[in-house]
Write an enzyme that holds these catalytic residues in place. Sequence first.
Site, PDB file in Angstrom:
ATOM      1  N   HIS A 279      43.983  41.212  55.921  1.00  0.00           N
ATOM      2  CA  HIS A 279      45.230  41.950  55.674  1.00  0.00           C
ATOM      3  C   HIS A 279      45.608  42.792  56.903  1.00  0.00           C
ATOM      4  O   HIS A 279      45.673  44.022  56.811  1.00  0.00           O
ATOM      5  CB  HIS A 279      45.151  42.926  54.495  1.00  0.00           C
ATOM      6  CG  HIS A 279      44.482  42.412  53.261  1.00  0.00           C
ATOM      7  ND1 HIS A 279      44.963  41.332  52.566  1.00  0.00           N
ATOM      8  CD2 HIS A 279      43.401  42.853  52.570  1.00  0.00           C
ATOM      9  CE1 HIS A 279      44.192  41.136  51.505  1.00  0.00           C
ATOM     10  NE2 HIS A 279      43.245  42.036  51.487  1.00  0.00           N
ATOM     11  N   ASP A 330      41.027  36.279  47.757  1.00  0.00           N
ATOM     12  CA  ASP A 330      40.914  37.723  47.588  1.00  0.00           C
ATOM     13  C   ASP A 330      40.736  38.160  46.133  1.00  0.00           C
ATOM     14  O   ASP A 330      39.656  38.035  45.584  1.00  0.00           O
ATOM     15  CB  ASP A 330      42.142  38.371  48.262  1.00  0.00           C
ATOM     16  CG  ASP A 330      42.046  39.892  48.373  1.00  0.00           C
ATOM     17  OD1 ASP A 330      41.090  40.461  47.836  1.00  0.00           O
ATOM     18  OD2 ASP A 330      42.914  40.512  48.994  1.00  0.00           O
TER      19      ASP A 330
END
Length: 466
Positions: A279, A330
């Site tokens: 991210h 994720d």
Amino acid sequence: MNSSNSMLFAAHALLPDGWRTNVLLEWNDAGTLVAVTPDTREIPANAARAAGPVVPGMPNLHSHAFQRAMAGLTEYRANPADSFWSWRDLMYRFALRITPETLGAIARWLYVEMLKAGYTSVCEFHYVHHAEDGTQYAQPAELALRVVDAARETGIGMTMLPVLYQQGGFDAQPPRADQRRFINSTEGYLDLLRSLRTARPEDGALRYGVAPHSLRAVSEASLRALLEGLDAMSPGAPVHIHIAEQTAEVDASVAALGARPVQWLLDHFDVNPRWCLVHATHVDAGETLALARSGAITGLCLTTEANLGDGFFPVAEYLDAQGAFGVGSDSHIGVDWRAELRLLEYGQRLQRRQRNVLASPDTAQVADRLFHGALEGGARATGRTTGKLEAGARADWLVLDANHPNLAEQTPATWLSSVVFCEHGETPVRDVFVGGECVVRERRHRDEARHYADYRRALSQLLADA
Ligand code: NGQ
Ligand code: ZN
């Protein structure tokens, strides 16, 4: 040709130089490819035949396994300012309910789902370490071992990244009470990693690395001590970190460290190809170029980033600068690399009101560029030799269904486009091989029923009066 090797003949296979025909794949008992030969004239009598086109299996570079069991349970407005941070509060509540048995069952089912989707390896960013009250288990690596064993049992390749988590925010803020299961001293952490490596030694299917959770959760001094400790054990092993997912985190970094998180990390550490920055959503133009130049991999988790309202990573500029990337599922709101790649392109289309934004001058088909990119970066993030069909790599691949309505009557030139962008019907991933073993055949995992029954039992326990 060694007679103890196994062989598979594929009429079409995606090799590093593109689609080739009449390809013979040959691998040894350890699960490593020993020869990949296109344009084979004669098919050896003992070679099996692939039921369709063969492509490398996709690495999943970011997973928090336990979160699979809460997918779908946070899609309601709990307060008017619902955000990533309020989701995190709910997620922490859920993390406090996890037991060794339920974690094992969730991970096994999740890995079955990953394999069926065509992920042949996973990087597990594992941070729930301790018992519910925050004290160590008798075996400090108890929970990590459950996850490693889940990978072994289901057949998926694994990079176990135990997480170092020490503070509740920048500036050495103490951890919150609901973070108590994550916390370790650096020495305690290195002991945990050592005991993992002893209990389940590395082999072709298993590798270890480290995951400092984020710059919020780990100080500069701890990060240095962690890297030193790692290099004493396993020089060059992968290092994964959450870096700049939320704007509040960027603001807090500027306030505490005097720089944006990606910039700060690049300025203070030798960020190189062993690093995976998960991210790196909020980067300015300078950070985007510097990150690409560092050779680090950017871990993109589009379905989760969309679900959590993170924002857009400037992927077009990053790819133009030759930046490396891979994809991860994720939080597991979805487990499908096709959706990750599709959303990567669709984010750009919606923002720019254009089409085929992520094509390049040499690769006009967006899906081909993204598939190859995610294989290469994802494989590097695992620290394992996977992601391509060539001698020396793991025997990890997918057999596609060329009779699927999305692919039928097409030529190889558009197969990947249809695999990624067409959303009709069942998955076009038919069979899945990991380390040369066929773990998914005709869309069924070999132990699917058993793992699903265990998962249901774990869910019933976790969701009871939750
Ligand atoms: C995690 N997940 O560690 O599970 C994080 C949330 C945090 C994502 N960033 C917690 N998607 O970043 O503090
Ligand atoms: Zn994460």
